[in-house]
Design an enzyme around this catalytic site. Structure first.
Site, PDB file in Angstrom:
ATOM      1  N   TRP A  69      34.339   5.665  16.618  1.00 51.02           N
ATOM      2  CA  TRP A  69      35.412   4.678  16.788  1.00 51.02           C
ATOM      3  C   TRP A  69      36.644   5.048  15.974  1.00 51.02           C
ATOM      4  CZ3 TRP A  69      35.025  -1.082  14.801  1.00 51.02           C
ATOM      5  CH2 TRP A  69      34.553  -1.143  13.500  1.00 51.02           C
ATOM      6  N   ASP A  70      36.480   5.871  14.941  1.00 48.15           N
ATOM      7  CA  ASP A  70      37.660   6.378  14.242  1.00 48.15           C
ATOM      8  C   ASP A  70      38.528   7.174  15.218  1.00 48.15           C
ATOM      9  OD1 ASP A  70      35.407   6.160  12.230  1.00 48.15           O
ATOM     10  OD2 ASP A  70      37.035   6.594  10.850  1.00 48.15           O
ATOM     11  N   TYR A 129      28.884  15.737   2.888  1.00 48.75           N
ATOM     12  CA  TYR A 129      28.412  14.467   3.467  1.00 48.75           C
ATOM     13  C   TYR A 129      26.894  14.488   3.600  1.00 48.75           C
ATOM     14  CZ  TYR A 129      27.694  10.675   6.839  1.00 48.75           C
ATOM     15  OH  TYR A 129      27.262   9.534   7.461  1.00 48.75           O
ATOM     16  N   GLN A 175      28.421   4.038  18.112  1.00 50.87           N
ATOM     17  CA  GLN A 175      29.322   3.165  17.339  1.00 50.87           C
ATOM     18  C   GLN A 175      30.068   2.240  18.301  1.00 50.87           C
ATOM     19  OE1 GLN A 175      31.901   5.483  14.702  1.00 50.87           O
ATOM     20  NE2 GLN A 175      31.120   4.333  12.965  1.00 50.87           N
ATOM     21  N   ASP A 182      28.889  -0.953   7.871  1.00 55.49           N
ATOM     22  CA  ASP A 182      27.631  -0.530   7.254  1.00 55.49           C
ATOM     23  C   ASP A 182      26.897  -1.556   6.396  1.00 55.49           C
ATOM     24  OD1 ASP A 182      29.184   1.521   8.169  1.00 55.49           O
ATOM     25  OD2 ASP A 182      28.819   2.856   6.494  1.00 55.49           O
ATOM     26  N   TRP A 217      32.224  -3.135   3.309  1.00 54.41           N
ATOM     27  CA  TRP A 217      32.300  -4.137   4.381  1.00 54.41           C
ATOM     28  C   TRP A 217      31.905  -5.534   3.903  1.00 54.41           C
ATOM     29  CZ3 TRP A 217      34.713  -3.369   8.914  1.00 54.41           C
ATOM     30  CH2 TRP A 217      34.994  -2.046   9.259  1.00 54.41           C
ATOM     31  N   GLU A 226      41.398   3.876   3.310  1.00 51.94           N
ATOM     32  CA  GLU A 226      40.309   3.540   4.233  1.00 51.94           C
ATOM     33  C   GLU A 226      40.295   2.041   4.515  1.00 51.94           C
ATOM     34  OE1 GLU A 226      36.512   4.723   2.714  1.00 51.94           O
ATOM     35  OE2 GLU A 226      35.484   4.301   4.601  1.00 51.94           O
TER      36      GLU A 226
HETATM   37  C1  9YW Z   1      28.946   6.504   8.028  1.00 51.57           C
HETATM   38  C2  9YW Z   1      34.153   6.877   9.115  1.00 51.57           C
HETATM   39  C3  9YW Z   1      33.061   5.816   9.076  1.00 51.57           C
HETATM   40  C4  9YW Z   1      33.470   4.578   9.868  1.00 51.57           C
HETATM   41  C5  9YW Z   1      32.545   3.398   9.596  1.00 51.57           C
HETATM   42  C6  9YW Z   1      32.421   3.200   8.111  1.00 51.57           C
HETATM   43  C7  9YW Z   1      31.887   4.470   7.475  1.00 51.57           C
HETATM   44  C8  9YW Z   1      29.881   5.679   7.204  1.00 51.57           C
HETATM   45  O1  9YW Z   1      32.832   5.507   7.709  1.00 51.57           O
HETATM   46  O2  9YW Z   1      30.637   4.788   7.985  1.00 51.57           O
HETATM   47  O3  9YW Z   1      28.269   7.311   7.396  1.00 51.57           O
HETATM   48  O4  9YW Z   1      28.920   6.398   9.248  1.00 51.57           O
HETATM   49  O5  9YW Z   1      31.618   2.117   7.805  1.00 51.57           O
HETATM   50  O6  9YW Z   1      33.039   2.248  10.230  1.00 51.57           O
HETATM   51  O7  9YW Z   1      33.460   4.864  11.220  1.00 51.57           O
HETATM   52  O8  9YW Z   1      35.372   6.352   8.762  1.00 51.57           O
END
Ligand code: 9YW
Length: 426
Positions: free
Chosen positions: A41-42, A87, A107, A169, A356, A399
């Site tokens: 969704w980003d 990550y 997502q 999240d 969140w 963010e």
């Molecule tokens: C994950 C990237 C993502 C967003 C989510 C946010 C966070 C962490 O970062 O997720 O590991 O997916 O909660 O909405 O898409 O910005």
């Protein structure tokens, strides 16, 4: 408040530079380090940011995401286009064996709504016409997947299997449902807290369960039927349901414009009706707002979160609900000179700086704002627009933003916030 034209022009240049700097060639990372891959969704939101200054690049953002679509139709939540050890959990933990590495979940499907905007607003009509032909069948495939695989019993309300699918999240909405998920029994090293202070991130107890679910999907061989039956976390997420509903309407609009009319589009229309008739299940007469529903414990998720306002975006708020829901929203906005926080400030689980559980997310405010406009609540829509813009003025393209001070929360130089600046606020 509006800043001077000079300052505004400077912010626009900074926002463009943020996207350009986060561009890894065809896709944009949310931010370097913390999120070094393509998120679903980003990317949809980010395409809107590219649109005003690079139309082909805006379309490319969406096609690169769709290139990772599974044969089932699912568009994954993260596409691991290249390696990165900044990550966790990476592709080895997810264990997906597709041509393009990805996670095994999805997502919020805001993509079709974004494509509608791209299609309407792209000046180069030849570009828009050529792109839309290949994209529509992919979007139809994705939406059919949502309805058939995530609502196999035709309840009208699709389910989500992981808090990461919601994109929200550690929302307090998931606390109780997550409590029922076992913890994983192996050690791991988180990477997020080496980029961002732990006070702005989810707790370990949440990560232990997030990872249990990741393992569970792999053990089920990613089989949608088995996961539906046995997943310990299975939630009707009001945010996903609302975003999907609006996106299906937008997709059908695109189909109509381009002469696509077949059994599949008829099926999608039926699904819209089914969801509309099921929405009452998510309405709470005590809080006067919408909540997600935990299908394992058969109860509404308690917390009052911004997701509960997204039915406006979908056109799923009925006449009796609109007035009380607007009172809730008015009260919410009284708590801050900025915009709608991810959790209501009077909720016992509200934490203004923790991800969140409180901070303000601009793309969520954008969707709520669009919904309010559709319903004719223009004063509130303007208030949210001004408050969102004030976040950028206060601390830049972060963010998310501390719900009370507008200070940075989470990562800096963030793509979707820059995109919201470029497309909506500056
Ligand atoms: C994950 C990237 C993502 C967003 C989510 C946010 C966070 C962490 O970062 O997720 O590991 O997916 O909660 O909405 O898409 O910005």
């Amino acid at each position: 408040m509006k800043v001077s034209d000079h300052k505004n022009a400077q912010l626009i240049e900074e926002a463009k530079a943020t996207l350009i700097n986060n561009d890894l060639g065809g896709y944009t990372v949310p931010t370097h380090g913390l999120y070094p891959f393509q998120w679903n969704w980003d990317s949809a939101i980010v395409a809107l940011g590219w649109l005003p200054f690079d139309e082909p690049r805006a379309w490319e953002e969406t096609t690169s995401l769709l290139s990772a679509q599974w044969q089932t139709g699912m568009v994954p939540h993260v596409v691991f286009h290249q390696q990165s050890d900044t990550y966790f959990p990476g592709p080895d933990i997810w264990g997906v064996k597709n041509e393009l590495d990805s996670t095994s979940i999805t997502q919020p499907p805001v993509l079709a709504s974004v494509i509608k905007i791209l299609y309407e607003e792209t000046k180069d009509r030849a570009l828009a016409d050529s792109q839309i032909k290949t994209i529509i069948p992919q979007l139809i495939h994705s939406h059919l997947w949502w309805y058939k695989h995530r609502d196999p019993e035709n309840t009208g309300l699709v389910v989500s299997y992981h808090p990461w699918e919601s994109g929200m999240d550690n929302s307090p909405a998931w606390d109780d449902a997550l409590e029922a998920v076992p913890c994983i029994d192996w050690e791991y090293t988180r990477r997020d807290t080496s980029h961002i202070d732990a006070s702005e991130r989810p707790h370990k107890k949440e990560y232990d369960r997030f990872l249990y679910l990741v393992d569970f999907f792999r053990k089920m061989n990613f089989d949608d039927t088995l996961i539906y039956q046995d997943c310990p976390y299975r939630v009707n997420d009001v945010s996903i349901i609302s975003i999907l509903h609006r996106a299906t309407k937008d997709l059908l609009w695109l189909c109509e414009k381009t002469g696509v009319d077949n059994e599949q589009t008829e099926y999608l229309k039926e699904r819209l009706n089914l969801t509309a008739s099921a929405m009452n299940k998510l309405w709470c007469a005590k809080t006067n707002m919408f909540h997600s529903f935990d299908t394992r414990s058969n109860s509404l998720c308690q917390a009052r979160t911004s997701a509960g306002l997204l039915p406006f975006f979908a056109g799923l708020v009925n006449e009796q609900q609109a007035t009380p829901l607007i009172s809730v929203l008015d009260n919410w906005l009284e708590h801050s000179q900025f915009a709608i926080s991810s959790t209501h400030p009077e909720d016992p689980n509200y934490e203004p700086q923790r991800y969140w559980r409180g901070p303000i997310w601009l793309h969520v405010n954008w969707m709520i704002m669009l919904g309010l406009k559709d319903y004719g609540f223009s004063t509130q829509a303007e208030r949210i627009t001004d408050g969102s813009r004030a976040c950028i003025y206060a601390s830049g393209f972060n963010e998310s933003f501390h719900a009370e001070t507008g200070a940075r929360s989470g990562g800096a130089d963030f793509s979707w916030t820059a995109a919201m600046g470029l497309y909506w606020l500056l």
